[in-house]
Design an enzyme around this catalytic site. Structure first.
Site, PDB file in Angstrom:
ATOM      1  N   LEU A   1       0.807  -1.218   0.000  1.00 17.95           N
ATOM      2  CA  LEU A   1       0.000   0.000   0.000  1.00 17.95           C
ATOM      3  C   LEU A   1       0.837   1.264   0.000  1.00 17.95           C
ATOM      4  O   LEU A   1       0.359   2.327  -0.387  1.00 17.95           O
ATOM      5  CB  LEU A   1      -0.937   0.006   1.210  1.00 17.95           C
ATOM      6  CG  LEU A   1      -1.958  -1.139   1.274  1.00 17.95           C
ATOM      7  CD1 LEU A   1      -2.723  -1.089   2.581  1.00 17.95           C
ATOM      8  CD2 LEU A   1      -2.912  -1.068   0.089  1.00 17.95           C
TER       9      LEU A   1
ATOM     10  N   GLY B   1       6.898   4.639   4.278  1.00 17.02           N
ATOM     11  CA  GLY B   1       7.185   5.913   4.918  1.00 17.02           C
ATOM     12  C   GLY B   1       8.458   5.832   5.724  1.00 17.02           C
ATOM     13  O   GLY B   1       9.243   4.886   5.598  1.00 17.02           O
TER      14      GLY B   1
ATOM     15  N   MET C   1       8.879   5.174   8.828  1.00 15.84           N
ATOM     16  CA  MET C   1       8.945   4.115   9.835  1.00 15.84           C
ATOM     17  C   MET C   1       8.919   2.718   9.231  1.00 15.84           C
ATOM     18  O   MET C   1       9.361   1.760   9.860  1.00 15.84           O
ATOM     19  CB  MET C   1       7.775   4.261  10.810  1.00 15.84           C
ATOM     20  CG  MET C   1       7.798   5.532  11.633  1.00 15.84           C
ATOM     21  SD  MET C   1       9.069   5.522  12.895  1.00 15.84           S
ATOM     22  CE  MET C   1       8.398   4.294  14.003  1.00 15.84           C
TER      23      MET C   1
ATOM     24  N   ASP D   1       2.924  12.729  15.339  1.00 12.10           N
ATOM     25  CA  ASP D   1       3.196  12.736  13.906  1.00 12.10           C
ATOM     26  C   ASP D   1       1.891  12.905  13.117  1.00 12.10           C
ATOM     27  O   ASP D   1       1.677  12.232  12.105  1.00 12.10           O
ATOM     28  CB  ASP D   1       3.911  11.455  13.485  1.00 12.10           C
ATOM     29  CG  ASP D   1       4.587  11.575  12.114  1.00 12.10           C
ATOM     30  OD1 ASP D   1       4.830  12.719  11.668  1.00 12.10           O
ATOM     31  OD2 ASP D   1       4.872  10.535  11.494  1.00 12.10           O
TER      32      ASP D   1
END
Length: 616
Positions: free
Chosen positions: A31, A34, A36, A147
């Site tokens: 999907l 990022g 992380m 965040d």
């Protein structure tokens, strides 16, 4: 698995370095990715799509990160809000830490603005109010998001969803932060976060102001460019709000105050949204998104879970034969020249354990569970809920992984041992017989209680029967579903409760009965709430089916739900320690001008629908 490129670019095919299975979840597409980690699409055994986030290796190698990650995920699992994507599973101990959340079929705010430009004012106000409600629940669980940004806000058909709350905090303690790695997204940081000062819930309010400005203007309020330049402007300069509609100016400017103490609270943000909309209370219409953005939702609807051919069961290797590697087809045995006079007894399948230190919550994750054509269910396992032990959730054939010891199986093995060595175990026989007698006594007491309540008594446990008990939180289900009983328009007053054993179910004064299965409290000193003293509650998501199967499988347990999280039509599952299950639907509240305070609910009860707890 996705075998071709998705024209929309949403469901990307797995590449060579992408895993195919995470702890029994078979990954079907990527999907996105990022700072992380990477996010993949998978499915629960029941076919519901989930998003699985796998943490990057550089964080995985840090012991302190794993400790913080586990702690933050446990906190996140307590968050149950209408505008948050619930965390349903996780593992901080495996080779790559991961967490699974409900999949939300909708574009992120970042994707929507990039594709269609800025959003109209009514959409922005409804979105900000929804995010504020999400923050209210998140902060109530003791979590600061840290965040909050457009890519962490998903636009669903019934409102926004906030994701990844609290996870960034796990990275704060890693050794990477001392080597120049910034935790969080610089463009949407608060001044105190950029300066390395104390983080508070007000930090999320600043980010919310940034998100609102971005949605209404189409660009970040502090501009773009290098991280150092953006962070300097956030700390020392005023935001550029050129093009911001006047209806949003007070809301945005107050949220973007440099001084954290000058920013509005979450409740004040919601009030500002209501005032800006010209209404005393925001009303979310069916079509709250612009047509072009709403059309993106259909392209993000996950396809049904792909069907799989059940793999053949693994068999124990014969003596002296090399072990067959798991996941490869077994080689046909060499036939002897002379067949034996007596046929060899069938070899039972050998259970093997997945290399996964945590067993996922019931109803999620195990590779051996998936809906297939009817096959013989595993004793005491998912066969009781219509799932078989030969499902295709794993990439390679894998029998059902062993779980906690089944009490019925342990008892049966002890009895077999006693029969074989009766002469030497008199004291042990007495202990087992005494324990079995105590079980029957407890069962008789439960049957008497069920009889008095008008419910059918549960059958006496047979220790020699196929094991069906499980010591996990999700209780075993009976062989046949009980018939539901409906109780409509119950007015439940403040400090009164409902007991599912009553016939009919009716409000009872809490001072007269300690078995408060479901209680409503209109607090004058804190938030109003509903709670249970005898079981567990689950607040269902909007659109989630209110059924017995849903109440049995959903594991987002809590004992208290704030009434501000409940809207008219909200549904809650209640599972009591006595084995009763109820679906409670909120119909409304008493008028404020009335002499008493109460809530009106519909209650559907399935009595003796799950295995009662032994200590109940």
């Amino acid at each position: 698995m996705v075998n071709s490129v998705d024209p929309s670019g949403i469901f990307q095919p797995l590449e060579g370095d992408d895993p195919r299975v995470i702890a029994g979840y078979r990954l079907t597409a990527k999907l996105g990715s990022g700072g992380m980690g990477k996010v993949y699409l998978s499915y629960t055994p029941g076919g519901r799509p989930v998003a699985i986030k796998v943490i990057r290796p550089e964080f995985s190698e840090d012991t302190e990160f794993r400790r913080r990650f586990k702690q933050e995920v446990q906190s996140a699992q307590r968050v149950q809000g209408l505008f948050t994507a619930p965390v349903i599973d996780s593992d901080a101990e495996g080779p790559s830490p991961w967490l699974a959340t409900a999949y939300v079929p909708g574009p992120s705010l970042a994707a929507a603005v990039a594709a269609h430009g800025r959003l109209p004012v009514p959409t922005v106000l409804l979105m900000v109010a929804g995010i504020a409600e999400a923050l209210q629940v998140i902060h109530g669980a003791g979590i600061v998001h840290r965040d909050l940004k457009p890519s962490n806000v998903l636009l669903a058909a019934d409102g926004p969803r906030v994701i990844d709350f609290g996870i960034a905090r796990a990275a704060d303690a890693t050794s990477l932060t001392s080597s120049g790695v910034t935790v969080g997204t610089p463009t949407f940081m608060a001044p105190e976060q950029a300066a390395g000062s104390t983080i508070t819930p007000a930090t999320d309010i600043f980010a919310l102001g940034q998100v609102a400005a971005y949605a209404a203007i189409g660009t970040p309020a502090f501009g773009e460019g290098t991280s150092h330049g953006v962070l300097y402007r956030i700390v020392h300069e005023e935001p550029d709000l050129t093009g911001l509609p006047e209806e949003l100016r007070e809301l945005v400017t107050r949220c973007l105050a440099k001084d954290a103490s000058a920013r509005p609270s979450v409740a004040e943000v919601i009030e500002l949204c209501g005032a800006a909309s010209g209404q005393t209370q925001l009303r979310r219409p069916e079509e709250w998104l612009p047509t072009a953005v709403a059309a993106d939702i259909t392209t993000r609807a996950a396809a049904p879970a792909p069907a799989q051919t059940p793999p053949p069961p693994l068999e124990a290797p014969t003596a002296g034969a090399p072990a067959q590697p798991q996941g490869l087809p077994a080689q046909p045995p060499v036939q002897p020249a002379q067949p034996p006079t007596q046929p060899a007894p069938p070899v039972a399948p050998v259970p093997t354990a997945l290399n996964h230190p945590q067993t996922p919550p019931p109803g999620f994750g195990p590779a051996a569970y998936a809906p297939t054509a009817p096959t013989a269910p595993v004793a005491g396992g998912p066969g009781a809920t219509g799932l078989t032990a030969t499902g295709p959730m794993a990439a390679a054939p894998a029998p059902q992984p062993p779980k906690k010891k089944r009490k019925g199986l342990v008892t049966a093995l002890v009895l077999v041992g006693l029969l074989a060595f009766a002469g030497a175990g008199g004291g042990l026989v007495y202990a087992v017989m005494k324990g079995d007698g105590q079980k029957k006594s407890n069962q008789a007491a439960d049957n008497k209680k069920a009889k008095n309540s008008g419910a059918s008594p549960s059958p006496t446990e047979d220790p020699t029967a196929s094991p069906g008990g499980d010591e996990s939180n999700a209780p075993a289900t009976p062989a046949q579903d009980p018939t539901p009983v409906d109780y409509k328009n119950i007015n439940l007053p403040d400090e009164y409760h409902l007991s599912l054993s009553d016939e009919p179910v009716k409000p009872t004064n809490s001072d007269n009965d300690t078995n408060a299965d479901f209680q409503y409290t209109d607090n004058s000193y804190s938030d109003d709430q509903v709670d249970t003293e005898t079981g567990k509650l689950v607040l269902l998501d909007a659109g989630q089916e209110g059924s017995l199967d849903t109440c049995r499988s959903d594991t987002r347990f809590t004992e208290t739900i704030l009434t501000k999280q409940l809207t008219k039509g909200a549904q809650m599952c209640l599972t009591t320690n006595y084995g009763h299950v109820a679906l409670i639907t909120l119909k409304g509240y008493s008028p404020k001008s009335g002499p008493s305070s109460y809530m009106t609910v519909d209650v559907r009860v399935w009595r003796n629908a799950v295995q009662p707890k032994q200590d109940s």
